[in-house]
Design a protein around this motif. Structure first.
Motif, PDB file in Angstrom:
ATOM      1  N   ASN A 179      18.325  -1.904  -7.688  1.00 37.98           N
ATOM      2  CA  ASN A 179      18.727  -0.685  -8.377  1.00 37.98           C
ATOM      3  C   ASN A 179      19.537   0.227  -7.463  1.00 37.98           C
ATOM      4  OD1 ASN A 179      17.125  -1.326 -10.782  1.00 37.98           O
ATOM      5  ND2 ASN A 179      15.350  -0.894  -9.481  1.00 37.98           N
ATOM      6  N   ILE A 180      20.442   0.997  -8.061  1.00 44.24           N
ATOM      7  CA  ILE A 180      21.256   1.948  -7.305  1.00 44.24           C
ATOM      8  C   ILE A 180      20.339   2.913  -6.555  1.00 44.24           C
ATOM      9  CG2 ILE A 180      22.952   3.810  -7.483  1.00 44.24           C
ATOM     10  CD1 ILE A 180      24.031   2.458  -9.995  1.00 44.24           C
ATOM     11  N   GLY A 181      20.612   3.088  -5.260  1.00 42.43           N
ATOM     12  CA  GLY A 181      19.808   3.987  -4.437  1.00 42.43           C
ATOM     13  C   GLY A 181      18.627   3.319  -3.768  1.00 42.43           C
ATOM     14  N   GLN A 182      18.304   2.104  -4.179  1.00 44.89           N
ATOM     15  CA  GLN A 182      17.188   1.374  -3.576  1.00 44.89           C
ATOM     16  C   GLN A 182      17.513   1.004  -2.128  1.00 44.89           C
ATOM     17  OE1 GLN A 182      16.148  -2.105  -5.815  1.00 44.89           O
ATOM     18  NE2 GLN A 182      14.779  -2.926  -4.245  1.00 44.89           N
ATOM     19  N   SER A 183      16.556   1.161  -1.241  1.00 48.58           N
ATOM     20  CA  SER A 183      16.737   0.789   0.161  1.00 48.58           C
ATOM     21  C   SER A 183      16.232  -0.627   0.386  1.00 48.58           C
ATOM     22  CB  SER A 183      15.977   1.751   1.086  1.00 48.58           C
ATOM     23  OG  SER A 183      16.569   3.027   1.073  1.00 48.58           O
ATOM     24  N   ILE A 184      17.091  -1.477   0.907  1.00 49.38           N
ATOM     25  CA  ILE A 184      16.676  -2.841   1.225  1.00 49.38           C
ATOM     26  C   ILE A 184      17.116  -3.175   2.641  1.00 49.38           C
ATOM     27  CG2 ILE A 184      16.811  -3.599  -1.190  1.00 49.38           C
ATOM     28  CD1 ILE A 184      19.401  -5.017  -0.518  1.00 49.38           C
ATOM     29  N   LEU A 185      16.446  -4.142   3.220  1.00 52.18           N
ATOM     30  CA  LEU A 185      16.789  -4.589   4.562  1.00 52.18           C
ATOM     31  C   LEU A 185      17.853  -5.674   4.485  1.00 52.18           C
ATOM     32  CD1 LEU A 185      13.253  -4.841   6.193  1.00 52.18           C
ATOM     33  CD2 LEU A 185      14.993  -3.096   6.611  1.00 52.18           C
ATOM     34  N   VAL A 186      18.880  -5.547   5.343  1.00 54.53           N
ATOM     35  CA  VAL A 186      19.939  -6.552   5.432  1.00 54.53           C
ATOM     36  C   VAL A 186      20.209  -6.818   6.912  1.00 54.53           C
ATOM     37  CG1 VAL A 186      21.051  -5.903   3.258  1.00 54.53           C
ATOM     38  CG2 VAL A 186      21.717  -4.753   5.372  1.00 54.53           C
ATOM     39  N   PRO A 187      20.784  -7.968   7.298  1.00 54.50           N
ATOM     40  CA  PRO A 187      21.178  -8.204   8.693  1.00 54.50           C
ATOM     41  C   PRO A 187      22.295  -7.176   9.066  1.00 54.50           C
ATOM     42  CG  PRO A 187      21.123 -10.260   7.424  1.00 54.50           C
ATOM     43  CD  PRO A 187      21.000  -9.146   6.435  1.00 54.50           C
ATOM     44  N   VAL A 188      22.275  -6.745  10.308  1.00 58.32           N
ATOM     45  CA  VAL A 188      23.451  -6.059  10.930  1.00 58.32           C
ATOM     46  C   VAL A 188      24.355  -7.058  11.596  1.00 58.32           C
ATOM     47  CG1 VAL A 188      22.382  -3.782  11.272  1.00 58.32           C
ATOM     48  CG2 VAL A 188      21.958  -5.512  12.901  1.00 58.32           C
ATOM     49  N   GLU A 189      23.918  -8.088  11.754  1.00 58.46           N
ATOM     50  CA  GLU A 189      24.696  -9.264  12.218  1.00 58.46           C
ATOM     51  C   GLU A 189      24.151 -10.502  11.526  1.00 58.46           C
ATOM     52  OE1 GLU A 189      22.229 -10.507  16.219  1.00 58.46           O
ATOM     53  OE2 GLU A 189      23.986  -9.259  16.450  1.00 58.46           O
ATOM     54  N   GLN A 190      24.766 -11.621  11.723  1.00 60.83           N
ATOM     55  CA  GLN A 190      24.341 -12.856  11.077  1.00 60.83           C
ATOM     56  C   GLN A 190      22.926 -13.227  11.485  1.00 60.83           C
ATOM     57  OE1 GLN A 190      27.331 -15.689  12.237  1.00 60.83           O
ATOM     58  NE2 GLN A 190      28.415 -15.476  10.314  1.00 60.83           N
ATOM     59  N   LYS A 193      18.477  -0.891   7.275  1.00 63.96           N
ATOM     60  CA  LYS A 193      18.316  -0.489   5.885  1.00 63.96           C
ATOM     61  C   LYS A 193      19.685  -0.269   5.243  1.00 63.96           C
ATOM     62  CE  LYS A 193      13.751   1.628   5.528  1.00 63.96           C
ATOM     63  NZ  LYS A 193      13.025   2.861   5.186  1.00 63.96           N
ATOM     64  N   TYR A 194      19.792  -0.684   3.994  1.00 61.08           N
ATOM     65  CA  TYR A 194      21.026  -0.494   3.227  1.00 61.08           C
ATOM     66  C   TYR A 194      20.661   0.136   1.895  1.00 61.08           C
ATOM     67  CZ  TYR A 194      25.140  -1.619   0.416  1.00 61.08           C
ATOM     68  OH  TYR A 194      26.233  -1.546  -0.412  1.00 61.08           O
ATOM     69  N   SER A 195      21.416   1.167   1.491  1.00 59.56           N
ATOM     70  CA  SER A 195      21.182   1.816   0.214  1.00 59.56           C
ATOM     71  C   SER A 195      22.078   1.170  -0.842  1.00 59.56           C
ATOM     72  CB  SER A 195      21.488   3.311   0.322  1.00 59.56           C
ATOM     73  OG  SER A 195      21.229   3.962  -0.903  1.00 59.56           O
ATOM     74  N   VAL A 196      21.469   0.622  -1.854  1.00 59.28           N
ATOM     75  CA  VAL A 196      22.206  -0.112  -2.881  1.00 59.28           C
ATOM     76  C   VAL A 196      23.193   0.797  -3.606  1.00 59.28           C
ATOM     77  CG1 VAL A 196      21.988  -1.410  -5.045  1.00 59.28           C
ATOM     78  CG2 VAL A 196      20.306  -1.740  -3.204  1.00 59.28           C
ATOM     79  N   GLN A 197      24.443   0.335  -3.716  1.00 61.62           N
ATOM     80  CA  GLN A 197      25.516   1.079  -4.378  1.00 61.62           C
ATOM     81  C   GLN A 197      25.779   0.506  -5.769  1.00 61.62           C
ATOM     82  OE1 GLN A 197      26.747   3.732  -2.516  1.00 61.62           O
ATOM     83  NE2 GLN A 197      25.201   3.050  -1.038  1.00 61.62           N
ATOM     84  N   ARG A 198      26.501   1.264  -6.584  1.00 62.93           N
ATOM     85  CA  ARG A 198      26.876   0.789  -7.914  1.00 62.93           C
ATOM     86  C   ARG A 198      27.691  -0.503  -7.797  1.00 62.93           C
ATOM     87  NH1 ARG A 198      26.987   3.158 -12.791  1.00 62.93           N
ATOM     88  NH2 ARG A 198      26.535   5.192 -11.850  1.00 62.93           N
ATOM     89  N   GLY A 199      27.323  -1.520  -8.543  1.00 60.51           N
ATOM     90  CA  GLY A 199      28.044  -2.789  -8.516  1.00 60.51           C
ATOM     91  C   GLY A 199      27.448  -3.809  -7.550  1.00 60.51           C
ATOM     92  N   ASP A 200      26.528  -3.361  -6.673  1.00 63.27           N
ATOM     93  CA  ASP A 200      25.897  -4.286  -5.731  1.00 63.27           C
ATOM     94  C   ASP A 200      24.959  -5.241  -6.463  1.00 63.27           C
ATOM     95  OD1 ASP A 200      27.059  -3.437  -3.375  1.00 63.27           O
ATOM     96  OD2 ASP A 200      25.456  -2.024  -2.888  1.00 63.27           O
ATOM     97  N   LEU A 227      22.348  -8.891  -5.356  1.00 67.65           N
ATOM     98  CA  LEU A 227      21.865  -9.671  -4.214  1.00 67.65           C
ATOM     99  C   LEU A 227      22.907 -10.716  -3.814  1.00 67.65           C
ATOM    100  CD1 LEU A 227      18.050 -10.319  -4.810  1.00 67.65           C
ATOM    101  CD2 LEU A 227      19.142  -8.737  -3.212  1.00 67.65           C
ATOM    102  N   TYR A 228      23.621 -11.250  -4.810  1.00 70.54           N
ATOM    103  CA  TYR A 228      24.664 -12.235  -4.511  1.00 70.54           C
ATOM    104  C   TYR A 228      25.784 -11.613  -3.674  1.00 70.54           C
ATOM    105  CZ  TYR A 228      28.947 -14.881  -5.259  1.00 70.54           C
ATOM    106  OH  TYR A 228      30.129 -15.542  -5.067  1.00 70.54           O
ATOM    107  N   SER A 229      26.271 -10.423  -4.072  1.00 73.50           N
ATOM    108  CA  SER A 229      27.366  -9.797  -3.331  1.00 73.50           C
ATOM    109  C   SER A 229      26.927  -9.375  -1.933  1.00 73.50           C
ATOM    110  CB  SER A 229      27.903  -8.580  -4.101  1.00 73.50           C
ATOM    111  OG  SER A 229      26.940  -7.538  -4.173  1.00 73.50           O
ATOM    112  N   LEU A 230      25.673  -8.922  -1.795  1.00 71.64           N
ATOM    113  CA  LEU A 230      25.175  -8.523  -0.474  1.00 71.64           C
ATOM    114  C   LEU A 230      24.949  -9.742   0.424  1.00 71.64           C
ATOM    115  CD1 LEU A 230      22.649  -5.692  -1.453  1.00 71.64           C
ATOM    116  CD2 LEU A 230      24.951  -5.457  -0.500  1.00 71.64           C
ATOM    117  N   ALA A 231      24.473 -10.843  -0.164  1.00 70.98           N
ATOM    118  CA  ALA A 231      24.290 -12.070   0.619  1.00 70.98           C
ATOM    119  C   ALA A 231      25.633 -12.549   1.152  1.00 70.98           C
ATOM    120  CB  ALA A 231      23.649 -13.149  -0.246  1.00 70.98           C
ATOM    121  N   LYS A 232      26.666 -12.466   0.324  1.00 68.47           N
ATOM    122  CA  LYS A 232      28.006 -12.871   0.751  1.00 68.47           C
ATOM    123  C   LYS A 232      28.546 -11.925   1.816  1.00 68.47           C
ATOM    124  CE  LYS A 232      32.590 -14.027  -1.087  1.00 68.47           C
ATOM    125  NZ  LYS A 232      33.451 -14.074  -2.299  1.00 68.47           N
ATOM    126  N   LYS A 233      28.344 -10.615   1.622  1.00 66.93           N
ATOM    127  CA  LYS A 233      28.849  -9.610   2.558  1.00 66.93           C
ATOM    128  C   LYS A 233      28.220  -9.751   3.940  1.00 66.93           C
ATOM    129  CE  LYS A 233      29.129  -4.572   3.172  1.00 66.93           C
ATOM    130  NZ  LYS A 233      28.839  -3.248   2.545  1.00 66.93           N
TER     131      LYS A 233
END
Length: 262
Positions: free
Chosen positions: A139-150, A104-111, A113-119
């Motif tokens: 939205n800021i504070g929203q919890s989304i699932l992201v890879p911890v690895e590729q 889980k990742y908590s969305v930060q200001r400026g995040d 989907l494009y920047s998170l996909a790149k990260k």
């Protein structure tokens, strides 16, 4: 109106309506108890082995099971569901993280989907599918699932956009249809951004090889087992390969063009 004055048909209709309301009330209670039971069984630490998902319109247990690569029975067992029925807005625990190594990742200001996909070296389309998102809005504070690895199933097909790339050009280079490329990456328009990750649909090849050098502005030569072969690269990027002459890399390529070389 006094029930004595009602006809038999009207009384039956009223009783059916009461029974329906009572049934819905019981289902709501059962769902709540089931979710609480699931949390208790996991010592309240749902994120350690599962992801919490809010049911969207048109979701079914079957569609969620397919999306998260689990079975309907696993979803029902995790949430102590007595039937296959789920409701919009309902919170479900998805036995997902233990199998797919996401977090889980908590969305930060400026995040975005494009920047998170790149990260996280994945694609916007994958993040949207993973989180059941219908739009690119987060939205800021929203919890989304992201890879911890590729994402291992995608890593061999991810191409990073460079200056001068167009959707048509990338599709043509890798021998795929422009509409298929757009669909695979959930693109609503043809514009690409420098640094954007694109999932190239279809099977790619992986070759361990030595970089020989640039043949021209569009082509780079590699050597493997004493044999030389050439692959297409984006215009202007051949000079970067020339600087790495003699370096052994893992080349991921499709249709005679380099997707990545690391």
């Amino acid at each position: 109106m006094n029930t004595i004055q009602l006809s038999r048909r009207e009384r039956i209709a009223i009783e059916k309506k009461k029974a329906f309301k009572q049934r819905n009330k019981k289902l709501t209670i059962a769902t709540t108890v089931g979710a609480l039971s699931a949390l208790i069984l996991t010592n309240g630490n749902a994120s350690a082995c599962s992801a919490e998902y809010t049911v969207k319109k048109h979701d079914t247990l079957y569609s969620l099971a397919k999306r998260y690569d689990v079975t309907v029975d696993q979803l029902k067992e995790k949430n102590v569901l007595m039937s296959d029925k789920i409701y919009e807005g309902q919170a479900l625990l998805v036995p997902h993280l233990e199998n797919h190594n996401e977090n889980k990742y908590s969305v930060q200001r400026g995040d975005t989907l494009y920047s998170l996909a790149k990260k996280y070296e994945t694609t916007i389309a994958y993040l949207k599918q993973l989180n059941g998102l219908d739009s690119d809005q987060i939205n800021i504070g929203q919890s989304i699932l992201v890879p911890v690895e590729q994402n291992k199933s995608n890593v061999g097909e991810i191409y990073t956009v460079v200056p001068g790339d167009t959707l048509w050009g990338v599709a043509h280079r890798f021998g795929v249809k422009q509409e298929d490329l757009a669909k695979s990456n959930d693109l609503k328009m043809d514009m690409l951004l420098i640094g954007q990750n694109l999932l190239i649909p279809g099977k790619s090849e992986v070759t361990e090889a030595e970089i020989i050098g640039a043949s021209d502005k569009f082509t780079v030569e590699f050597k493997r087992n004493g044999k030389t072969f050439a692959l297409k690269v984006p215009y202007g990027s051949s000079s970067d390969f020339q600087k790495k002459s003699g370096v052994f890399v893992t080349v991921i390529h499709k249709n005679g063009a380099v997707i990545s070389a690391t």
